[in-house]
Design an enzyme around this catalytic site. Structure first.
Site, PDB file in Angstrom:
ATOM      1  N   ARG A 172      41.570  43.292  41.725  1.00 20.20           N
ATOM      2  CA  ARG A 172      41.412  42.344  42.839  1.00 20.20           C
ATOM      3  C   ARG A 172      39.963  42.080  43.235  1.00 20.20           C
ATOM      4  O   ARG A 172      39.560  40.918  43.386  1.00 20.20           O
ATOM      5  CB  ARG A 172      42.194  42.810  44.075  1.00 20.20           C
ATOM      6  CG  ARG A 172      43.674  42.535  44.022  1.00 20.20           C
ATOM      7  CD  ARG A 172      43.999  41.055  43.992  1.00 20.20           C
ATOM      8  NE  ARG A 172      45.439  40.861  43.954  1.00 20.20           N
ATOM      9  CZ  ARG A 172      46.149  40.719  42.848  1.00 20.20           C
ATOM     10  NH1 ARG A 172      45.560  40.723  41.675  1.00 20.20           N
ATOM     11  NH2 ARG A 172      47.448  40.548  42.896  1.00 20.20           N
ATOM     12  N   ASP A 203      46.365  43.855  48.984  1.00 24.17           N
ATOM     13  CA  ASP A 203      45.539  42.872  48.289  1.00 24.17           C
ATOM     14  C   ASP A 203      44.733  42.007  49.249  1.00 24.17           C
ATOM     15  O   ASP A 203      43.587  41.662  48.963  1.00 24.17           O
ATOM     16  CB  ASP A 203      46.410  42.004  47.374  1.00 24.17           C
ATOM     17  CG  ASP A 203      46.920  42.790  46.174  1.00 24.17           C
ATOM     18  OD1 ASP A 203      46.224  43.739  45.770  1.00 24.17           O
ATOM     19  OD2 ASP A 203      48.000  42.476  45.656  1.00 24.17           O
ATOM     20  N   SER A 245      58.816  40.724  42.314  1.00 30.18           N
ATOM     21  CA  SER A 245      57.437  40.250  42.274  1.00 30.18           C
ATOM     22  C   SER A 245      56.647  41.149  41.325  1.00 30.18           C
ATOM     23  O   SER A 245      56.665  42.368  41.443  1.00 30.18           O
ATOM     24  CB  SER A 245      56.883  40.292  43.700  1.00 30.18           C
ATOM     25  OG  SER A 245      55.494  40.432  43.673  1.00 30.18           O
TER      26      SER A 245
END
Ligand code: ARG
Length: 397
Positions: free
Chosen positions: A95, A124, A173
């Site tokens: 990230r 995140d 997800s």
């Protein structure tokens, strides 16, 4: 009244896709530029992001971050035995790198703002923000700022010609990079629910894994893997080959409840075959090469390094200081680790190093090596302070 250009970190999924029209209609930006970072995720996923970015945004960038991801994130995390609550970090490492790329594009394009599609519940958002906020740019996160319902999102997407995935083909997800694949959400949110086999993409089930063990060996230079079975490999090939080999043996599955930065407990499932094998071999080699003092202290440093990496605080000065310590210890981390892969397990079968401080001459039952008589003197004062304390206590009785 326009607000200029905003650069959005883009995955091609529903959330980041509806951010594009939202940033214009609701936030008043004139131009939305999307950036997708290539960190070794599935090629099709990257292609979808590129296609949709080009279609819906004013400009799209796909940045090949694979080399940088390996050199700046994966290798340091191998050297740091990078685990958070026992699992190899993946998303956490990628990230900040993606966030840096978004900032770089924003600077180049003269944008006034940067944006991401993270919710207000996960890690995140924090990892993006920590990097975003170092630049002199506005930070926008529509998903967490507007508490939208799924129903509203779908309606909004349809009105803007954005394809909506059928709930049935995306019940979970997934976040993926070359080091790790995470699966969460949907039915998996019940920590008691047993995940179906279909959620796994990188690893075979134990029943499908081969019935014969496979022996491999990994070569290290300065704490990073450089060869497999005696053949030199480029970093990217080494990681993807290891993912295939170890994944075939069902290695690197992980179903766990994890503590997120905000304190929320989340049920997460991971696949990280290469990471499991490479981290296990690296950790083993350290036992051969590092002194007891280095080894013990480094475990504390590794833990702290991993915690900061998990939080995405890559600009924390302590992170650089810990990295410098770790790098120093890795200068002599050269050698080879032999392993056997079998039915989900990775077992070290042998190790060797030109920098080993292991001495069979000294340790052996069969040789002299050291004059054991010296140990008589040494042992006299061993545990002296504990003995003195006990004597005091006995006398008081
Ligand atoms: N729990 C992991 C982490 O915090 C995985 C997060 C996956 N992220 C995602 N957007 N699906 O690193």
């Amino acid at each position: 009244m326009g607000r200029g250009t905003v650069v959005l970190s883009y995955s091609g999924g529903l959330d980041t896709s509806i951010c594009i029209p939202l940033l214009k209609e609701e936030y008043g930006f004139e131009k939305v530029i999307t950036v997708a970072g290539d960190v070794g995720q599935r090629r099709e996923e990257l292609a979808v992001a590129e296609e949709k970015g080009k279609k819906f945004a004013d400009r799209h960038y796909t940045a090949d971050l694979r080399d940088a991801f390996i050199k700046r994130c994966i290798f340091p995390s191998i050297q740091a035995n990078g685990l958070y609550e026992g699992y190899p970090m993946g998303t956490a490492l990628a990230r900040p790198l993606i966030a840096e790329e978004v900032v770089a594009v924003a600077k180049k394009e003269g944008a006034t703002a940067v944006a991401h599609g993270c919710t207000g519940k996960g890690n995140d958002q924090l990892r993006f923000d920590a990097v975003f906020r170092t630049a002199d740019l506005e930070v926008i996160a529509p998903m967490r700022e507007r508490n939208m319902t799924r129903e509203w999102e779908i309606k909004y997407a349809k009105e803007h010609g954005i394809p909506v995935p059928v709930a049935k083909d995306k019940p979970w997800s997934v976040d993926e990079n070359m080091w790790s694949r995470s699966i969460e959400g949907g039915l998996l949110e019940d920590p008691a629910y047993h995940p179906p086999e279909e959620i796994y993409a990188w690893t075979r089930s134990l029943s499908d894994a081969p019935d014969t063990p496979e022996d491999i060996s990994i070569g290290f230079e300065k704490g990073v893997p450089v060869s497999l079975n005696g053949t030199a490999y480029a970093p990217l090939d080494l990681i993807s080959t290891m993912n295939t080999i170890a994944g075939t043996h069902g290695i690197g599955r992980n179903d766990m409840v994890e503590n997120r930065v905000l304190g929320i407990k989340a049920r997460e499932i991971y696949e990280h075959p290469a990471a499991t094998v490479l981290l296990a071999s690296h950790a083993d080699l350290e036992r051969l090469v590092l002194t007891r003092e280095e080894y013990a202290f480094k475990r504390i440093v590794d833990d702290k390094w991993s915690e900061i990496a998990y939080m995405g605080l890559i600009y924390e000065p302590l992170f650089a200081a810990l990295t410098a310590f770790i790098e120093k210890t890795q200068e002599k981390m050269n050698g080879t680790v032999d392993l056997q892969l079998y039915k989900g397990g990775v077992h070290v079968t042998g190790r060797s190093s030109p920098d080993s401080i292991y001495s069979d001459e000294i340790v052996s039952f069969d040789t002299f090596g050291i004059d054991q008589v010296h140990s008589v003197g040494y042992s006299h004062y061993y545990g002296l302070q504990a003995r003195l304390t006990r004597q005091k206590q006995e006398r008081r009785k």
